[in-house]
Enzyme design. Structure first.
Site, PDB file in Angstrom:
ATOM      1  N   SER A  14      -7.349   1.967  -2.333  1.00 40.54           N
ATOM      2  CA  SER A  14      -6.158   1.171  -2.623  1.00 40.54           C
ATOM      3  C   SER A  14      -6.580  -0.191  -3.168  1.00 40.54           C
ATOM      4  CB  SER A  14      -5.353   0.989  -1.331  1.00 40.54           C
ATOM      5  OG  SER A  14      -4.501  -0.117  -1.455  1.00 40.54           O
ATOM      6  N   GLU A  34       2.104   1.728  -3.375  1.00 38.28           N
ATOM      7  CA  GLU A  34       1.002   2.146  -4.246  1.00 38.28           C
ATOM      8  C   GLU A  34       0.746   3.644  -4.082  1.00 38.28           C
ATOM      9  OE1 GLU A  34      -2.758   0.267  -3.407  1.00 38.28           O
ATOM     10  OE2 GLU A  34      -3.764   1.286  -5.075  1.00 38.28           O
ATOM     11  N   GLU A  70     -13.805 -12.586  -5.781  1.00 34.68           N
ATOM     12  CA  GLU A  70     -12.473 -12.126  -6.196  1.00 34.68           C
ATOM     13  C   GLU A  70     -11.395 -12.505  -5.180  1.00 34.68           C
ATOM     14  OE1 GLU A  70     -15.167 -10.272  -5.668  1.00 34.68           O
ATOM     15  OE2 GLU A  70     -14.720  -8.378  -4.628  1.00 34.68           O
ATOM     16  N   GLU A  93     -15.967 -10.861   3.525  1.00 31.26           N
ATOM     17  CA  GLU A  93     -14.800 -10.618   2.674  1.00 31.26           C
ATOM     18  C   GLU A  93     -14.228 -11.936   2.164  1.00 31.26           C
ATOM     19  OE1 GLU A  93     -11.079  -7.666   3.172  1.00 31.26           O
ATOM     20  OE2 GLU A  93     -10.957  -9.409   4.470  1.00 31.26           O
ATOM     21  N   LYS A 105     -15.377  -9.575   7.927  1.00 28.53           N
ATOM     22  CA  LYS A 105     -14.320 -10.430   7.373  1.00 28.53           C
ATOM     23  C   LYS A 105     -14.880 -11.749   6.874  1.00 28.53           C
ATOM     24  CE  LYS A 105     -10.558  -7.954   7.968  1.00 28.53           C
ATOM     25  NZ  LYS A 105      -9.768  -7.548   6.802  1.00 28.53           N
ATOM     26  N   CYS A 118     -10.287  -1.734  14.542  1.00 26.69           N
ATOM     27  CA  CYS A 118     -10.601  -3.156  14.715  1.00 26.69           C
ATOM     28  C   CYS A 118     -10.791  -3.539  16.177  1.00 26.69           C
ATOM     29  CB  CYS A 118      -9.498  -4.015  14.133  1.00 26.69           C
ATOM     30  SG  CYS A 118      -9.162  -3.620  12.421  1.00 26.69           S
ATOM     31  N   CYS A 122      -8.226  -2.034   4.132  1.00 30.01           N
ATOM     32  CA  CYS A 122      -8.158  -3.229   4.978  1.00 30.01           C
ATOM     33  C   CYS A 122      -9.436  -3.530   5.728  1.00 30.01           C
ATOM     34  CB  CYS A 122      -7.000  -3.165   5.966  1.00 30.01           C
ATOM     35  SG  CYS A 122      -6.249  -1.595   6.122  1.00 30.01           S
ATOM     36  N   GLU A 164       0.833  -1.200   0.000  1.00 29.31           N
ATOM     37  CA  GLU A 164       0.000   0.000   0.000  1.00 29.31           C
ATOM     38  C   GLU A 164       0.873   1.257   0.000  1.00 29.31           C
ATOM     39  OE1 GLU A 164      -3.479  -0.658   2.304  1.00 29.31           O
ATOM     40  OE2 GLU A 164      -3.870   1.470   2.565  1.00 29.31           O
TER      41      GLU A 164
END
Lengths: 593, 154, 398
Positions: free
Chosen positions: A327, A284, A374, A369, A366, A523, A307, A281
């Protein structure tokens, strides 16, 4: 604020204008039962369990919503207070489907505690509420059982006030009132970001995450399967609460031992992937800045972090046109899964088909996710199962383990090695801090100009925080950044994110890089964390996280030896072709209507 | 219902009531008056127009008795169930209408023409029994008068 | 002997009271209203002058005055008649209030059931505008502007509660707010707001024209002036009456030609009190039996059990549902009452429900929930036998 005096149960107390009766009672340790009240949420004053007697008032007053007045005389123990509170608990229970012994909230249910507190022995108003409403299991991450809902509106307020999503609300009225979504559709059919803040704020078993505990035991018991587990940074600072440790107790070593004792074949750490994320990241971001400042193609700036999966889905729904700003890095959980099933599988000579990758996350989003299409290669998900912190506690208990008995141990290598920069991913502002520690050093060759590497402007619990670092002495490759004041912004709670992204949409946002965490405090306040979660508890967890960082021998992601080795042996360089293939992703514009 | 028609109607209503959050209810009331109920598409477009969630709009609509979120008959007959009308033999009015329309309280005729519903006090207590057909109010009813009134809505 | 009076529906020259008010300072208008001891006619009886004074004391450029025309109490229909026949008087009352508190915008919150009145009301508003009695620089008083808009309810009894009404006006669910803050401090859109009942407002012009002493000559010490009553049920002459406060039930029954075998009178609608013959000499006023004006008469043939059940069904349906004592209480109360129909009720059931009533009255969030048990408490105590024997016997006359 003016100071005034009030009397509670015969004793005189100081109070400030603007405080409620409950505020003063809490401060003074005078017990007032509450249910609909939650420190994260606006006061509604609807459960009425907190009623108190105020001299001169015909009716009782709700302590949570009644501001103090000079000379107020309050009693919290009168006959009518006691009787009313007890009746209210009876009324709640009369309309509550009671299956406590097989309820996920057993012994951690606020209604159960109230019943206990008032010593109820029978239900006067109704024999027993049956399960009359089907459970809604349409969400990929949680189950709603309205038979247990007490209509406290905590989930409704969390979804609206904290997250700005408004997926659920009160529907209909009177005795037909119910919490649900438009046209009473299953939650899986409406805009929901799976953040689990509704679950985390539910006082009863009306909301609970979907368990995958049995699947994991099955995998562990299967001799053909190699079961690897990764634990997110936020777990180590919260898991202890489930075993009676005070909030903010670090149990990293005990947790690693417990996981090993339970039968996981490899006990790894998501923090390894967090360090990896910072590399990807960080580069990036620098790449985007290079394009922007050297007049190449105009990249999407500000760049936002990726994230937090609740935030990702939020962005896909509410700001689809700004997806290019996000990102492309996968989250640490998914980077970890991708590395395990490619690099590590090859290195160990294990068929990825036989690897079961389990992650322990403070998060319900999560779970979603991990099942995104993908996030799989060749039809094989990078992460197979996601446990919340609460589920892990259940598994540890099922295995007959008491965390107190565990000796400290460390994670397995190489995917268990990490730095303090990865640890602070657990806290709002942590990803930003970790990224700055690395990016600044990459660009200038020097450490970030903050004492002990602590970038305090991005720390804390304010909903939106801004900071900037002026880049002086950029190295040759990065000369385009010389003199640039790098502006960053941190937000947590998607309601705050909404404000920030509106500014981006309107073109009034000055920041180059924005960190967004879905949950309060990041988190460590995730939807899968131990209950209760309050601002105080989150502060204690944050303290533990920052202490763990401070105690770490390595505190910058680019210094993680295993990450360095991964690049040398496998990926090549950050943002390389292979890195892109494994560690980056794309998003889906979903829209809102 | 054609989406274009709905959007045009909505534009018109926004022009009149404004786009502030407090205009949602008047807009819903007018859409209800036009379409007889607030279906999914309607709620969805209202939500989009005001930039709020469908659930928020539905939550508001479902609170109010006079806003239907399910399709009802073209003419909604509401019989006053308050005690004063009850004392004046509201039951006979209901019986007559149920038998004339062939439906029970709470139901809609097959041709989607009539729905039978209760309402609370309509402020006609001195002239009960009373009923409403959509927005029109009728009092001093007898069973045959009630039937005649209802059948005059074609 | 309390007198029959004719104030609310008396002739009135539009503009006369407003001009009188504009000749005074806003503060002295409020002083006058306070001195008259006018209390809210919606039922709660809060002193109007105090309400206005509170709204005046909070600074804001955006204050509101709202006419509460959400007349939903079962058995009430007087506000509808006032609005139909004395529109100008009510709006003038609003304009005077606006001048007093410093508001420039007013709403008439009209219950959805009265939608058919909108057309005439709009016409009247336009007419008053053309007479410069509302609008800009009213009565050529530079800078005093006041506009009135009509907002409709959509069938919700609880919206008669002033904070629920404000929520509804903001296009939200009609769920009452926590008080404080009171609307006078933070009401519509968070701004200082006064909510007055239609009838209350209709007295304002008369007080301006005739003075506080004139108003005080009617009624009792603590309930000055007269009151409109909506009369229905078992009597020869149902309709609307205006009496001085303090009239006894017996006097009232005589005026309306109630059935000679009247056994009960419900005063104040479903949320009010049931009076039996023992109570007939009690005065109707805030210090006696308070009421928003609904009077429903029951003769001997009526089952008080069915009356009670009708009320509780009404509440169960109309409770906004947000607070536990009211939402759950209404449902449990209805279940309890149905037990008697099924022959399963006993004195213990009544006692349990009385205890529930106490909690509902004490702990509910708003005045609605607090008043739900009034009818149960009074009917169950005065007609206990009828409740206990609900299973049998003739219920309705037909």
């Amino acid at each position: 604020m003016a100071e005034l005096r009030i009397t509670i149960n015969g004793a005189s107390y100081k109070a400030l204008d603007g405080m409620t009766i409950l505020d003063v009672c809490r401060r003074e340790g005078i017990h007032i039962p509450t249910l609909c009240n939650h420190p994260d949420l606006q006061t509604r004053g609807i459960c009425r369990i907190c009623v108190v007697d105020v001299k001169g008032s015909k009716t009782l007053q709700a302590a949570c919503s009644t501001p103090v007045e000079a000379g107020m005389v309050i009693s919290t123990t009168t006959d009518r207070v006691r009787k009313s509170r007890k009746t209210i608990v009876e009324l709640l229970l009369a309309n509550h489907y009671t299956d406590c012994t097989v309820c996920p909230k057993n012994l951690n249910c606020e209604l159960q505690s109230l019943a206990n507190e008032f010593g109820l022995t029978d239900l006067r108003w109704k024999e027993r509420r049956e399960r009359t409403i089907p459970q809604d299991d349409s969400s990929p991450v949680f189950i709603r059982d309205n038979n247990k809902c007490v209509l406290c509106q905590r989930c409704v307020r969390a979804c609206d006030e904290m997250q700005g999503v408004y997926a659920v609300a009160n529907l209909f009225k009177g005795d037909s009132m119910i919490v649900g979504s438009a046209f009473n559709k299953p939650i899986g059919e409406v805009v929901c970001i799976n953040c689990g803040q509704c679950v985390a704020h539910c006082p009863t078993g009306a909301l609970s995450e979907k368990y995958c505990i049995e699947d994991i035991w099955k995998a562990i018991d299967d001799p053909k399967k190699v079961v690897v587990v990764q634990t997110a940074p936020a777990i180590r600072a919260a898991l202890g609460e489930e075993f009676g440790y005070p909030a903010g107790t670090r149990v990293t070593g005990k947790m690693a031992s417990a996981l090993r004792t339970m039968g996981f074949d490899y006990v790894f750490d998501t923090q390894f992937a967090a360090d990896l994320t910072i590399m990807e990241e960080g580069y990036e971001l620098l790449g985007r800045l290079r394009s922007a400042l050297t007049g190449g193609e105009a990249p999407a700036l500000p760049m936002t972090t990726s994230c937090s999966p609740g935030w990702i889905k939020f962005q896909e729904h509410f700001f689809p046109e700004l997806l290019p700003n996000v990102s492309t890095c996968k989250s640490p959980q998914q980077m970890f899964g991708a590395v395990v099933k490619s690099f590590w599988a090859g290195k160990m000579g294990i068929d990825p088909e036989n690897i079961v990758c389990v992650s322990v996350m403070p998060c319900t989003a999560k779970k979603f996710e991990s099942i995104r299409p993908e996030m799989a290669r060749n039809g094989r998900p990078d992460v197979d199962y996601v446990l919340t912190t609460r589920e892990l506690a259940v598994m540890i208990k099922q295995a007959g383990i008491d965390l107190h008995d565990m000796k400290n141990s460390t994670f397995d290598n190489p995917l268990g090695e990490s730095t303090g920069a990865a640890t602070i991913f657990a806290a709002s502002g942590g990803v930003m801090e970790a990224a700055l520690r690395t990016a600044y050093e990459v660009v200038t060759g020097r450490e970030v100009p903050f004492k002990n590497l602590d970038i305090s402007p991005v720390r804390g619990m304010d909903g939106v925080r801004e900071a900037s670092i002026k880049i002086n002495g950029a190295q040759k490759d990065w000369s385009f950044l010389e003199g640039v004041e790098l502006k960053v912004l941190v937000a947590h709670g998607t309601a705050n994110a909404k404000k920030v992204m509106n500014a981006v949409r309107e073109g009034t946002m000055a920041a180059h890089f924005i960190e967004i965490m879905t949950c309060p405090g990041g988190c460590l306040g995730g939807g899968g964390q131990p209950l209760p979660g309050t601002p105080e508890i989150r502060l204690a967890r944050a303290k533990a996280i920052y202490e763990e960082d401070a105690d770490s021998p390595l505190r910058k992601s680019h210094e993680n030896p295993s990450v360095k080795k991964l690049y040398e042996d496998f990926l090549g360089a950050p943002n390389s072709h292979l890195a892109h293939e494994l560690l980056h992703t794309h998003y889906t514009a979903r829209g809102q209507y | 219902m054609l989406r274009e028609t709905l959007l045009r109607k909505l534009d018109h209503l926004i022009e009149f009531h404004g786009k502030a959050r407090e205009s949602v209810l008047p807009v819903l009331q007018d859409l209800q008056a036009t379409y007889g109920y607030l279906g999914e598409e309607t709620i969805n477009e209202v939500a989009r127009t005001f930039g709020i969630s469908q659930t928020e709009v539905f939550s508001v609509a479902s609170f109010y008795h006079f806003l239907n979120t399910k399709e009802k008959g073209k003419y909604v007959i509401r019989i006053c169930r308050t005690i004063s009308c009850e004392l004046r033999d509201k039951a006979n009015i209901l019986r007559a209408l149920e038998s004339e329309l062939g439906i029970r309280m709470g139901e809609t005729t097959h041709d989607k023409k009539y729905s039978l519903d209760y309402a609370n006090c309509m402020g006609m207590c001195d002239r009960g029994p009373s009923m409403m057909v959509n927005d029109d109010l009728y009092a001093d009813l007898t069973p045959s008068k009630a039937v005649d009134i209802v059948l005059s809505y074609r | 002997m309390a007198r029959k009076i004719d104030v609310v529906f008396s002739d009135f020259q539009p503009g006369s009271a407003l001009r009188a008010a504009l000749g005074m300072t806003p503060t002295s208008v409020i002083e006058l209203v306070t001195k008259s001891k006018l209390r809210g006619r919606g039922g709660a009886g809060f002193p109007t002058g105090l309400k206005w004074d509170a709204a005046r004391s909070h600074r804001s450029d955006d204050k509101f005055i709202i006419c509460n025309a959400d007349e939903g109490e079962p058995g009430t229909f007087k506000d509808k008649n006032i609005l139909e026949k004395q529109t100008a008087k009510v709006i003038e009352g609003m304009a005077i209030g606006a001048y007093a508190i410093g508001a420039s915008k007013g709403f008439i919150y009209l219950r959805g059931e009265y939608k058919y009145l909108v057309k005439d009301l709009m016409k009247k508003i336009e007419e008053l505008k053309s007479q410069n009695l509302i609008g800009k620089d009213i009565c050529r008083e530079k800078g005093f502007c006041f506009d009135v808009d009509i907002k409709l309810g959509s069938g919700s009894y609880v919206c008669g509660e002033e904070t629920a009404l404000i929520e509804s006006l903001e296009s939200k669910r009609g769920e009452p707010r926590n008080k404080p803050p009171y609307p006078a401090e933070a009401g519509y859109l968070g701004q200082p707001t006064v909510v007055n009942n239609v009838e209350t407002l209709s007295f304002i012009p008369h007080i301006l024209l005739n003075g506080a002493e004139w108003f005080q000559q009617f009624g009792t010490e603590k309930s000055t002036g007269s009151k409109l009553f909506s009369v229905s049920g078992d009597c020869r002459k149902p309709g609307i009456y205006e009496f001085e406060f303090g009239i006894t039930i017996r006097e009232l029954l005589k005026e309306i030609d109630a059935d000679p075998d009247t056994k009960a009178v419900q005063i104040g609608g479903a949320s009010g009190f049931c009076a039996c013959s023992d109570d007939f000499d009690k005065p109707i006023c805030f210090e006696g039996i308070p009421t928003g004006g609904s009077i429903i008469v029951f003769n001997k043939s009526r089952s008080m059990f069915m009356v009670l059940k009708n009320f509780v069904e009404f509440f169960q349906e109309e409770s906004c549902g947000q607070c536990v004592p009211c939402r759950e209480g209404c449902s449990r109360m209805l279940e309890g009452i149905e037990k008697f129909e099924q022959g399963r009720g006993s004195s213990k059931t009544i006692n349990d429900l009385l205890e529930l009533s106490t909690t509902m009255s004490l702990a509910s969030k708003c005045g609605f929930g607090q008043s739900v048990p009034n009818s149960f408490r009074t009917i169950a105590s005065k007609f206990k036998d009828e409740i206990l024997s609900a299973g049998g016997g003739e219920v309705w006359r037909s």
